[in-house]
Design an enzyme around this catalytic site. Structure first.
Site, PDB file in Angstrom:
ATOM      1  N   HIS A 193      94.641  18.231  92.456  1.00 17.27           N
ATOM      2  CA  HIS A 193      94.330  17.278  91.384  1.00 17.27           C
ATOM      3  C   HIS A 193      95.064  17.663  90.103  1.00 17.27           C
ATOM      4  O   HIS A 193      95.756  16.838  89.498  1.00 17.27           O
ATOM      5  CB  HIS A 193      92.818  17.230  91.148  1.00 17.27           C
ATOM      6  CG  HIS A 193      92.442  16.554  89.861  1.00 17.27           C
ATOM      7  ND1 HIS A 193      92.522  15.191  89.675  1.00 17.27           N
ATOM      8  CD2 HIS A 193      92.012  17.051  88.668  1.00 17.27           C
ATOM      9  CE1 HIS A 193      92.145  14.884  88.449  1.00 17.27           C
ATOM     10  NE2 HIS A 193      91.844  16.004  87.812  1.00 17.27           N
ATOM     11  N   ASP A 238     122.500   1.386  78.500  1.00 18.70           N
ATOM     12  CA  ASP A 238     121.913   2.226  79.542  1.00 18.70           C
ATOM     13  C   ASP A 238     121.778   3.631  78.979  1.00 18.70           C
ATOM     14  O   ASP A 238     122.110   3.871  77.827  1.00 18.70           O
ATOM     15  CB  ASP A 238     122.792   2.227  80.808  1.00 18.70           C
ATOM     16  CG  ASP A 238     121.952   2.520  82.055  1.00 18.70           C
ATOM     17  OD1 ASP A 238     121.061   3.382  81.971  1.00 18.70           O
ATOM     18  OD2 ASP A 238     122.181   1.875  83.085  1.00 18.70           O
ATOM     19  N   TRP A 270      95.841  25.160  89.445  1.00 19.76           N
ATOM     20  CA  TRP A 270      97.124  24.604  89.000  1.00 19.76           C
ATOM     21  C   TRP A 270      97.955  25.626  88.266  1.00 19.76           C
ATOM     22  O   TRP A 270      99.147  25.446  88.140  1.00 19.76           O
ATOM     23  CB  TRP A 270      96.928  23.338  88.177  1.00 19.76           C
ATOM     24  CG  TRP A 270      96.734  23.555  86.707  1.00 19.76           C
ATOM     25  CD1 TRP A 270      95.582  23.907  86.081  1.00 19.76           C
ATOM     26  CD2 TRP A 270      97.721  23.453  85.682  1.00 19.76           C
ATOM     27  NE1 TRP A 270      95.796  24.030  84.735  1.00 19.76           N
ATOM     28  CE2 TRP A 270      97.094  23.754  84.464  1.00 19.76           C
ATOM     29  CE3 TRP A 270      99.076  23.129  85.676  1.00 19.76           C
ATOM     30  CZ2 TRP A 270      97.767  23.751  83.252  1.00 19.76           C
ATOM     31  CZ3 TRP A 270      99.748  23.131  84.455  1.00 19.76           C
ATOM     32  CH2 TRP A 270      99.091  23.437  83.258  1.00 19.76           C
ATOM     33  N   SER A 320     114.461  18.243  87.672  1.00 16.89           N
ATOM     34  CA  SER A 320     114.497  16.847  87.236  1.00 16.89           C
ATOM     35  C   SER A 320     114.172  16.729  85.751  1.00 16.89           C
ATOM     36  O   SER A 320     114.826  15.986  85.018  1.00 16.89           O
ATOM     37  CB  SER A 320     113.506  16.052  88.081  1.00 16.89           C
ATOM     38  OG  SER A 320     112.834  15.114  87.315  1.00 16.89           O
ATOM     39  N   SER A 321     113.167  17.474  85.300  1.00 13.86           N
ATOM     40  CA  SER A 321     112.771  17.356  83.894  1.00 13.86           C
ATOM     41  C   SER A 321     113.875  17.821  82.966  1.00 13.86           C
ATOM     42  O   SER A 321     114.121  17.202  81.925  1.00 13.86           O
ATOM     43  CB  SER A 321     111.517  18.187  83.605  1.00 13.86           C
ATOM     44  OG  SER A 321     110.510  17.846  84.497  1.00 13.86           O
ATOM     45  N   HIS A 334     101.956  26.080  77.370  1.00 18.37           N
ATOM     46  CA  HIS A 334     101.472  25.520  76.120  1.00 18.37           C
ATOM     47  C   HIS A 334     102.405  24.455  75.554  1.00 18.37           C
ATOM     48  O   HIS A 334     101.947  23.362  75.218  1.00 18.37           O
ATOM     49  CB  HIS A 334     101.106  26.562  75.083  1.00 18.37           C
ATOM     50  CG  HIS A 334     100.308  25.914  74.008  1.00 18.37           C
ATOM     51  ND1 HIS A 334      99.015  25.525  74.202  1.00 18.37           N
ATOM     52  CD2 HIS A 334     100.655  25.446  72.805  1.00 18.37           C
ATOM     53  CE1 HIS A 334      98.597  24.858  73.152  1.00 18.37           C
ATOM     54  NE2 HIS A 334      99.564  24.804  72.282  1.00 18.37           N
ATOM     55  N   GLU A 367     104.114  22.650  77.261  1.00 23.43           N
ATOM     56  CA  GLU A 367     103.892  21.544  78.193  1.00 23.43           C
ATOM     57  C   GLU A 367     102.802  20.597  77.683  1.00 23.43           C
ATOM     58  O   GLU A 367     102.908  19.383  77.816  1.00 23.43           O
ATOM     59  CB  GLU A 367     103.506  22.107  79.567  1.00 23.43           C
ATOM     60  CG  GLU A 367     102.999  21.095  80.571  1.00 23.43           C
ATOM     61  CD  GLU A 367     104.089  20.207  81.157  1.00 23.43           C
ATOM     62  OE1 GLU A 367     105.264  20.451  80.855  1.00 23.43           O
ATOM     63  OE2 GLU A 367     103.752  19.286  81.908  1.00 23.43           O
ATOM     64  N   TYR A 381     102.278  19.800  74.764  1.00 31.26           N
ATOM     65  CA  TYR A 381     102.887  18.911  73.776  1.00 31.26           C
ATOM     66  C   TYR A 381     103.915  17.994  74.413  1.00 31.26           C
ATOM     67  O   TYR A 381     104.162  16.895  73.924  1.00 31.26           O
ATOM     68  CB  TYR A 381     103.437  19.733  72.605  1.00 31.26           C
ATOM     69  CG  TYR A 381     102.272  20.299  71.849  1.00 31.26           C
ATOM     70  CD1 TYR A 381     101.608  19.512  70.919  1.00 31.26           C
ATOM     71  CD2 TYR A 381     101.738  21.540  72.158  1.00 31.26           C
ATOM     72  CE1 TYR A 381     100.476  19.966  70.296  1.00 31.26           C
ATOM     73  CE2 TYR A 381     100.599  22.008  71.539  1.00 31.26           C
ATOM     74  CZ  TYR A 381      99.969  21.218  70.600  1.00 31.26           C
ATOM     75  OH  TYR A 381      98.842  21.670  69.999  1.00 31.26           O
ATOM     76  N   SER A 398     102.168   5.477  67.820  1.00 28.77           N
ATOM     77  CA  SER A 398     102.842   5.162  66.557  1.00 28.77           C
ATOM     78  C   SER A 398     103.601   3.848  66.628  1.00 28.77           C
ATOM     79  O   SER A 398     103.997   3.303  65.592  1.00 28.77           O
ATOM     80  CB  SER A 398     103.824   6.277  66.173  1.00 28.77           C
ATOM     81  OG  SER A 398     103.151   7.504  66.148  1.00 28.77           O
ATOM     82  N   HIS A 415      97.290  32.204  73.278  1.00 27.87           N
ATOM     83  CA  HIS A 415      95.880  31.834  73.092  1.00 27.87           C
ATOM     84  C   HIS A 415      95.238  31.388  74.408  1.00 27.87           C
ATOM     85  O   HIS A 415      94.034  31.228  74.472  1.00 27.87           O
ATOM     86  CB  HIS A 415      95.710  30.785  71.977  1.00 27.87           C
ATOM     87  CG  HIS A 415      96.249  29.436  72.287  1.00 27.87           C
ATOM     88  ND1 HIS A 415      96.760  28.606  71.339  1.00 27.87           N
ATOM     89  CD2 HIS A 415      96.365  28.758  73.431  1.00 27.87           C
ATOM     90  CE1 HIS A 415      97.175  27.493  71.890  1.00 27.87           C
ATOM     91  NE2 HIS A 415      96.937  27.552  73.167  1.00 27.87           N
ATOM     92  N   HIS A 416      96.069  31.182  75.435  1.00 27.77           N
ATOM     93  CA  HIS A 416      95.477  30.926  76.751  1.00 27.77           C
ATOM     94  C   HIS A 416      95.052  32.221  77.414  1.00 27.77           C
ATOM     95  O   HIS A 416      94.517  32.208  78.511  1.00 27.77           O
ATOM     96  CB  HIS A 416      96.489  30.221  77.655  1.00 27.77           C
ATOM     97  CG  HIS A 416      96.811  28.829  77.211  1.00 27.77           C
ATOM     98  ND1 HIS A 416      96.142  27.737  77.691  1.00 27.77           N
ATOM     99  CD2 HIS A 416      97.704  28.360  76.320  1.00 27.77           C
ATOM    100  CE1 HIS A 416      96.633  26.642  77.116  1.00 27.77           C
ATOM    101  NE2 HIS A 416      97.570  26.992  76.277  1.00 27.77           N
ATOM    102  N   THR A 437      98.995  18.068  63.365  1.00 29.11           N
ATOM    103  CA  THR A 437      98.371  17.102  64.262  1.00 29.11           C
ATOM    104  C   THR A 437      97.294  16.317  63.530  1.00 29.11           C
ATOM    105  O   THR A 437      97.201  15.096  63.658  1.00 29.11           O
ATOM    106  CB  THR A 437      97.757  17.824  65.467  1.00 29.11           C
ATOM    107  OG1 THR A 437      98.661  18.826  65.892  1.00 29.11           O
ATOM    108  CG2 THR A 437      97.509  16.873  66.606  1.00 29.11           C
ATOM    109  N   LYS A 484      98.635  13.713  61.267  1.00 28.70           N
ATOM    110  CA  LYS A 484      99.115  12.553  62.022  1.00 28.70           C
ATOM    111  C   LYS A 484      97.986  11.560  62.255  1.00 28.70           C
ATOM    112  O   LYS A 484      98.167  10.346  62.117  1.00 28.70           O
ATOM    113  CB  LYS A 484      99.621  13.008  63.391  1.00 28.70           C
ATOM    114  CG  LYS A 484     101.096  13.215  63.462  1.00 28.70           C
ATOM    115  CD  LYS A 484     101.501  13.173  64.927  1.00 28.70           C
ATOM    116  CE  LYS A 484     102.982  13.244  65.072  1.00 28.70           C
ATOM    117  NZ  LYS A 484     103.545  14.543  64.748  1.00 28.70           N
ATOM    118  N   ARG A 544      84.131  27.040  85.545  1.00 31.59           N
ATOM    119  CA  ARG A 544      85.132  26.115  86.041  1.00 31.59           C
ATOM    120  C   ARG A 544      85.450  26.473  87.493  1.00 31.59           C
ATOM    121  O   ARG A 544      85.319  27.627  87.894  1.00 31.59           O
ATOM    122  CB  ARG A 544      86.347  26.357  85.150  1.00 31.59           C
ATOM    123  CG  ARG A 544      87.555  25.598  85.429  1.00 31.59           C
ATOM    124  CD  ARG A 544      88.608  26.088  84.424  1.00 31.59           C
ATOM    125  NE  ARG A 544      89.831  25.346  84.642  1.00 31.59           N
ATOM    126  CZ  ARG A 544      90.942  25.538  83.956  1.00 31.59           C
ATOM    127  NH1 ARG A 544      90.984  26.453  83.017  1.00 31.59           N
ATOM    128  NH2 ARG A 544      92.009  24.824  84.204  1.00 31.59           N
TER     129      ARG A 544
END
Lengths: 556, 280
Positions: free
Chosen positions: A82, A111, A147, A177-178, A261, A263, A265, A276, A310-311, A336, A339, A458
């Site tokens: 998941h 294009d 994950w 790919s990314s 991390h 990621e 964002y 926006s 921080h993780h 943030t 915003k 968890r």
């Protein structure tokens, strides 16, 4: 288009044409950014349904104490798949795909800069997804290690099945790919803008895609090399991450979160971009503080690169490290948070029109603020120590990624669907979808904050019948079922609108960015000619030559 | 000794610091005609910080007991002081100076962004090689050379971003890339220092306790060699990096604040234009 590949039928009419089908080959062999974009969106929708079903299985297993709807092994597989599916095969490729579709249109190009690379990026995602899901067909089933696949659990001898190997291979393919699509976006945005579309006039969605693309190019190589190292460990008996043989398990965590991390964002900045675009159009006002929204995105992007530890507060990096990273992480809340104020200020005093895109965008602001508040809470070390790896964290990141990214994605789909297909989506079904989503989502995840604080860990297969745990989990499960209903309504809306939806005009929302200048669906070449861009809202300037956004721009 | 006594008794008025600061001030005064402006406030605060970093207890502790104190001093001298000095130079003065043949030529070579980047990031990496750092602590002359090189190289590093003459600056987006990549360089070094085991810099492991404050440092302040090194590494990593990031935000803010340089100005733009085409 000068070098035509032989045998591939070329598209002569706008896409998608549902009635005259030129065959699968015209899609499979396509290098057109709109076709590739649509294929991205369709395949992520498929993965979204698969990932959603996995979530439903998880929630059913947790619906009551000491339930055994599925075995613990299958449960572990479900939450692993998941999470992996939703992050790497739904939110990320959706946002990239939306970018692929919209960026050339928004900057007035025909294009992407590298159309074939674009096609390669898309097919690599599909290849990665197939590799990942192929593991269901192996004897021991898919990966069961979560994950983020912490070492040494993901290593021999703790995971002898083939699952994590397929997992790493699949994600390695999507990683390549990314990076490719990141580079493609950067070159496209830097070199192919229409005349007058200066960097300071970029639509905010394009700007966010640009910043996201830089993040992709910087951080995906970290995790790609970590996947390669993990594969070396698993297949060739290397020992990068196995402490028993002199490797370091913590090293994996550094690599993973060094990517992981930013990621977050990568998953949320394009969502900010969608919001926006939507909020100003439906408030009938230009965005409040364009330069702040754009500039703070850069700040968020750069800060996100330096706070991953921080993780890892619970790992034992030492008090000093925890203190530094706690403070640095809280800093991100500033750009943030402001915003959010920008969006609210845009709505303030505007003529707000609550069509479905705007409903989702408004809900996005609220849900995302909740995610931000719990985010600042867990950035503080003592709170993190209490709630880490509990359902509080599960609730927090679902508010960020579902309440944040996915709500924005829904807003984006309702907003751009008329442009992509030439048909409007049903507003009635859209409102049903919206309210079911809001109710289902908050019912599922809000209560998990409390479960987490009460100590529910968890990834637990099941739980004892502690006071209230059963009923609270049941509420969460009912919420998940409502969410499933909302997805059915959504899928039905798409299907129905494709066939019977009201015909969409070129600019149904009376919006201001260039993609609304062309026909709906866009012509094969997007635009033959682009109107002059004199400000941040080219279509507004075109319609109101006497009230230009930038009246002092020397346009002669 | 308690902590206040340490902080009040370890000031070290080294003549070379005061003389160099005075020389800089006089040169600046001569260049600007001794007129006090906002810019000179920046320059003077740069000088004050320079002197403080080199005569205060920070200097003494950094050379004897604490790696973390050294690191704070290092960040001040390499990143903060040069930035203030550079920002304090008025445009006219810089233009005048650049017209002088050798200065203009030297800045043309050193102010090249690639050279400046490698000097700025290289200064961090090279001076923190453990063996070199230990010899710096042992030799006064090398130490002075190191401190001066920090300020000089820091000035060169900031030049492509904050040069007083706008034409010498990189464009804002390129500046952001310049600073972000420098931040990456400093992050990696900070990480290495933070996660390396204690004793990377042997001199701080068992310092010669000349003034008898080791029990205070190790006991009361809990600054064991491991923690001390971690603070040092993290100071380079997090606040160090934030300085680069803040600077890139300043360039972006400046960019949005400035007038748009309209690319349209010399074409007749009421007509439609052809869309850019990909290279299929």
């Amino acid at each position: 288009m000068s070098m035509k590949i032989p045998l591939v039928p070329e598209n002569l009419k706008p896409l998608p044409r549902l009635k005259e089908n030129e065959g699968m080959l015209s899609w499979v062999a396509s290098v057109d950014h709109k076709q590739i974009g649509i294929m991205y969106l369709i395949s992520t929708l498929v993965f979204f349904i698969i990932g959603g079903l996995e979530a439903l299985v998880i929630r059913i297993q947790l619906a009551q104490p000491e339930f055994d709807f599925i075995s613990p092994e299958v449960y572990n597989q479900m939450f692993t798949m998941h999470g992996t599916t939703m992050i790497f095969f739904v939110v990320m490729p959706f946002l990239i795909g939306l970018g692929v579709y919209l960026v050339p249109l928004m900057i007035g190009a025909r294009d992407m800069a590298f159309p074939r690379l674009n096609a390669l990026s898309f097919w690599l995602v599909i290849f990665g997804g197939i590799l990942l899901y192929y593991s269901f067909l192996t004897q021991s089933g898919p990966s069961e290690v979560g994950w983020f696949a912490y070492a040494p659990l993901s290593e021999k001898p703790f995971s002898l099945n083939k699952g994590p190997t397929y997992w790493a291979l699949g994600l390695l393919a999507t990683g390549i790919s990314s990076v490719a699509s990141g580079l493609n976006n950067i070159v496209t945005i830097l070199t192919m803008r229409a005349k007058g579309m200066t960097m300071r006039r970029l639509p905010l969605f394009v700007w966010m895609i640009l910043v996201t693309s830089f993040l992709l190019v910087f951080v995906i190589p970290i995790i790609a090399s970590a996947f390669a190292m993990m594969l070396l460990d698993r297949l060739l008996e290397a020992t990068f991450f196995t402490p028993a043989h002199g490797g370091s398990a913590i090293l994996w965590q550094h690599f993973f979160w060094g990517f992981g991390h930013p990621e977050v964002y990568i998953l949320v900045l394009p969502a900010f971009g969608i919001i926006s675009e939507v909020i100003p159009v439906f408030s009938r006002k230009p965005i409040f503080g364009y330069s702040f929204v754009a500039g703070s995105t850069v700040a968020i992007g750069l800060l996100s690169l330096g706070v991953w530890a921080h993780h890892m507060f619970a790992v034992g990096l030492g008090n000093v490290a925890n203190l530094y990273f706690s403070l640095a992480s809280m800093l991100i809340a500033i750009p943030t948070g402001v915003k959010v104020l920008n969006w609210v200020a845009t709505m303030w005093g505007g003529k707000i029109w609550f069509a479905t895109p705007m409903l989702f965008a408004t809900a996005f602001i609220i849900e995302f603020v909740i995610a931000g508040l719990t985010g600042v809470a867990v950035a503080s070390v003592p709170i993190d120590w209490v709630v880490t790896d509990s359902y509080f964290v599960v609730a927090h990141f679902h508010y960020a990624l579902f309440g944040g990214s996915l709500f924005a994605i829904f807003a984006g789909i309702y907003y751009w669907f008329p442009k992509m297909t030439g048909r409007m989506m049903s507003e009635t079904l859209g409102k049903w979808h919206f309210w079911l989503t809001v109710i289902g989502f908050n019912m599922t995840f809000f209560i998990q904050h409390f479960l987490g604080v009460m100590g529910m860990p968890r990834r637990t297969y099941t739980y004892h019948d502690f006071p209230y745990w059963g009923s609270m989990n049941l509420i969460s499960t009912i919420g998940a079922i409502i969410l499933a209903l909302s997805v059915i309504v959504f899928a039905w809306n798409i299907r129905r609108s494709l066939k019977h939806g009201e015909k969409a005009p070129d600019n149904p929302w009376n919006a201001w960015t260039l993609e609304w200048y062309t026909t709906s669906p866009p012509a094969v070449h997007n635009f033959d000619l682009v109107p002059p861009v004199r400000g941040r809202r080219p279509l507004w300037d075109l319609a109101h030559p006497d009230q230009l956004d930038e009246p002092n721009s020397k346009v002669v | 000794m308690n902590i206040w006594q340490v902080l009040s008794s370890t000031w070290n008025m080294e003549p070379w610091v005061l003389v160099s600061a005075l020389l800089l001030l006089v040169a600046y005064g001569l260049g600007t005609g001794f007129k006090f402006t906002k810019l000179s406030a920046l320059f003077i605060s740069g000088i004050i910080l320079y002197v403080l970093a080199l005569v205060s207890p920070l200097d003494y502790l950094g050379r004897t007991y604490l790696f973390s104190a050294h690191m704070i001093q290092h960040i001040l001298l390499l990143l903060v002081v040069p930035l203030l000095l550079l920002l304090g130079i008025p445009k006219a003065l810089a233009e005048k100076a650049l017209k002088i043949e050798p200065i203009g030529y030297v800045m043309k070579v050193l102010g090249n962004p690639i050279v400046a980047w490698f000097l700025g990031v290289g200064a961090m990496w090279v001076w923190h090689l453990p063996s070199l750092h230990d010899s710096v602590l042992a030799s006064d002359n090398l130490y002075i050379a190191q401190q001066i090189s920090f300020v000089l190289i820091g000035t060169i590093f900031w030049w492509p971003v904050f040069a007083p003459v706008e034409t010498k600056r990189l464009s804002p987006l390129v500046s952001t890339l310049y600073l972000a990549s420098a931040c990456l360089g400093c992050t990696i070094l900070g990480m290495l220092i933070t996660f390396a085991g204690a004793g990377l810099y042997a001199a701080y492991l068992n310092p010669v306790d000349t003034i008898g404050i080791l029990p205070l440092i190790r006991g009361e302040l809990c600054l064991t060699p491991g923690v001390d090194q971690q603070i040092g590494g993290l100071t380079m990593w997090v606040p160090g990096c934030l300085i680069y990031l803040a600077a890139s935000m300043v360039t972006i803010a400046r960019w949005y604040g400035a007038e748009e340089d309209y690319e349209l100005s010399n074409s007749s733009t009421n007509e439609l234009v052809t869309a850019s085409q990909g290279n299929k």
